[in-house]
Design an enzyme around this catalytic site. Sequence first.
Site, PDB file in Angstrom:
ATOM      1  CD1 TRP A  42      -8.615 -14.054 -27.217  1.00  0.00           C
ATOM      2  CD2 TRP A  42      -8.438 -11.826 -27.271  1.00  0.00           C
ATOM      3  NE1 TRP A  42      -7.985 -13.651 -26.059  1.00  0.00           N
ATOM      4  CE2 TRP A  42      -7.867 -12.301 -26.064  1.00  0.00           C
ATOM      5  CE3 TRP A  42      -8.451 -10.455 -27.523  1.00  0.00           C
ATOM      6  CZ2 TRP A  42      -7.305 -11.437 -25.123  1.00  0.00           C
ATOM      7  CZ3 TRP A  42      -7.896  -9.588 -26.573  1.00  0.00           C
ATOM      8  CH2 TRP A  42      -7.319 -10.083 -25.393  1.00  0.00           C
ATOM      9  CD  GLU A  68      -6.512 -15.260 -30.470  1.00  0.00           C
ATOM     10  OE1 GLU A  68      -7.183 -14.291 -30.865  1.00  0.00           O
ATOM     11  OE2 GLU A  68      -5.277 -15.220 -30.343  1.00  0.00           O
ATOM     12  CE  LYS A 108      -3.877 -13.776 -23.445  1.00  0.00           C
ATOM     13  NZ  LYS A 108      -3.674 -12.428 -23.952  1.00  0.00           N
ATOM     14  CG  ASP A 138      -1.879 -16.100 -30.160  1.00  0.00           C
ATOM     15  OD1 ASP A 138      -0.738 -16.403 -29.755  1.00  0.00           O
ATOM     16  OD2 ASP A 138      -2.204 -14.933 -30.431  1.00  0.00           O
ATOM     17  CG  HIS A 181      -3.252 -17.035 -26.622  1.00  0.00           C
ATOM     18  ND1 HIS A 181      -4.426 -16.537 -27.138  1.00  0.00           N
ATOM     19  CD2 HIS A 181      -2.394 -15.992 -26.596  1.00  0.00           C
ATOM     20  CE1 HIS A 181      -4.278 -15.257 -27.421  1.00  0.00           C
ATOM     21  NE2 HIS A 181      -3.046 -14.905 -27.112  1.00  0.00           N
ATOM     22  CG  HIS A 211      -3.782 -14.928 -33.973  1.00  0.00           C
ATOM     23  ND1 HIS A 211      -4.446 -14.145 -33.071  1.00  0.00           N
ATOM     24  CD2 HIS A 211      -4.343 -14.663 -35.181  1.00  0.00           C
ATOM     25  CE1 HIS A 211      -5.381 -13.441 -33.697  1.00  0.00           C
ATOM     26  NE2 HIS A 211      -5.341 -13.749 -34.982  1.00  0.00           N
ATOM     27  CG  ASP A 224       0.039 -13.836 -25.145  1.00  0.00           C
ATOM     28  OD1 ASP A 224       0.579 -14.110 -26.228  1.00  0.00           O
ATOM     29  OD2 ASP A 224      -1.028 -13.211 -25.053  1.00  0.00           O
ATOM     30  CG  ASP A 280       1.474 -11.061 -28.360  1.00  0.00           C
ATOM     31  OD1 ASP A 280       1.296 -11.917 -29.230  1.00  0.00           O
ATOM     32  OD2 ASP A 280       0.663 -10.879 -27.430  1.00  0.00           O
ATOM     33  CG  ASP A 299      -1.903 -11.510 -32.422  1.00  0.00           C
ATOM     34  OD1 ASP A 299      -1.703 -10.284 -32.327  1.00  0.00           O
ATOM     35  OD2 ASP A 299      -2.612 -12.144 -31.610  1.00  0.00           O
TER      36      ASP A 299
HETATM   37  C1  RNT Z   1      -4.644 -11.447 -27.453  1.00  0.00           C
HETATM   38  C2  RNT Z   1      -4.950 -12.194 -28.698  1.00  0.00           C
HETATM   39  C3  RNT Z   1      -5.577 -11.393 -29.802  1.00  0.00           C
HETATM   40  C4  RNT Z   1      -4.947 -10.032 -29.964  1.00  0.00           C
HETATM   41  C5  RNT Z   1      -5.407  -9.277 -31.187  1.00  0.00           C
HETATM   42  C6  RNT Z   1      -4.985  -7.855 -31.161  1.00  0.00           C
HETATM   43  O1  RNT Z   1      -3.923 -12.161 -26.549  1.00  0.00           O
HETATM   44  O2  RNT Z   1      -3.794 -12.819 -29.169  1.00  0.00           O
HETATM   45  O3  RNT Z   1      -5.543 -12.128 -30.970  1.00  0.00           O
HETATM   46  O4  RNT Z   1      -3.569 -10.095 -29.980  1.00  0.00           O
HETATM   47  O5  RNT Z   1      -6.755  -9.442 -31.346  1.00  0.00           O
HETATM   48 ZN    ZN Z   2      -3.924 -13.766 -31.064  1.00  0.00          ZN
END
Ligand code: RNT
Ligand code: ZN
Length: 416
Positions: A182, A223, A225, A257, A260, A284, A292, A294, A324
């Site tokens: 990523w 990955e 986004k 993820d 994303h 993720h 996003d 998290d 994640d």
């Molecule tokens: C970032 C991605 C990625 C990170 C990690 C730390 O938006 O989700 O996966 O969160 O690599």
């Molecule tokens: Zn991620």
Amino acid sequence: MSTRYESAKAIYAKLGVDTDAAIAKLKTVPTALHCWQGDDVIGFDHDGPLTGGIQTTGNYPGKATTPAQLLADMDKAMSLMPGKKKINVHACYAIFEDGEFADRDALEPKHFKKWVEFAKERGMGLDFNPTFFSHPKVKDGLTLSSPDEATRKFWIEHGKACIRISEYFARETGVPCVMNIWTGDGYKDVPADRMGPRMRYKESIEAILSEPFDKNLVKPCVESKVFGIGVESYTSGSAEFSLTFAATHDGCLPLMDNGHYHPTEVVSDKISTLLCYFPEIALHITRGIRWDSDHVLVFDDETKEIAKEIVRCDGLSRVHMALDYFDASINRIAAWTVGYRSWQKALLYALCEPSALLKKLQDENALTELLVMHEEVKTLPFGDIWAEYCAQCGVAADSEWFNEVKKYEEEVLLKR
Ligand code: RNT
Ligand code: ZN
């Protein structure tokens, strides 16, 4: 076995669900726990802040600042979670000994020996991530898709080093290593050239994957986004880019993820499509609030729906699951624990769904009854199944575990 479990088991059995089998199955399914919740995604190879389109907010006391602290904190958190774990490590968490240092392009397996020892002692596998952020060689916000050749070269070498480290992880632990690529590459404002960065990104990932590796041991992923902080208008690794890259490069997995995508898009609906085409995919699992963000994973509707889709598609052995998220505003051990336990709950809940019955109703077009049964399932005595699973795994089923966290906070975290 409690009477409550016995009674719940009988209720589920009437719907054709074997809760003993669900519990037994869940014990065999690994989910990767991310090391980066413990120190706000900083790592050990630089002093600077977290950069690259992601951000932690909050300043809760007691964060880990050394490898010994981070490993001890992870151990404490893992002791409070049921289930089979893998450990997810980022390249910036290299552990250097006695003043040695290697930049990201020169990392070697030996810099991760401590992680291997830690995982092996606990009988766990390791997953890995090159770190394409929080580093001075991120030029104008770009790494693998930079127009600057020296910048791309540095990050390609980093990716190749990470493949070698991933293979070392797999050989040492005996468990395949999922290696996720990523980058935060992108533009804040509308770009003049969308294709150029994507072509360079494609060629750079191809260069990384030209490093020889055993496909049974290393599972590279890309990955996607949709946007990041400071890269709101454009990302090189968009959803279409990553999906198409994985589809056209043998042995490369797409990684979704769920933070994303556009806010009304759901990953739960995408899993079955990807499983129609890819032998294996990666996830993720996070909780995005409005963006996003998290946030710590909780047992909410979309988390349940993602777990249900994996189980309904018989995908538990084809979907590599990793958490994640990163919250710096609350106790980090509790953040790890709440999120991991929530995902375990979601998987167990999914395994206890009377899916044969529900699928039959759908195929018979008995859609009124399907709606009735979907609602019925929501109030089945799932809490008793969860309690039994936790008891069998030797962890508290209720919030008792939090007392351990409070004690650890007083005795360890607040003394840092
Ligand atoms: C970032 C991605 C990625 C990170 C990690 C730390 O938006 O989700 O996966 O969160 O690599
Ligand atoms: Zn991620």
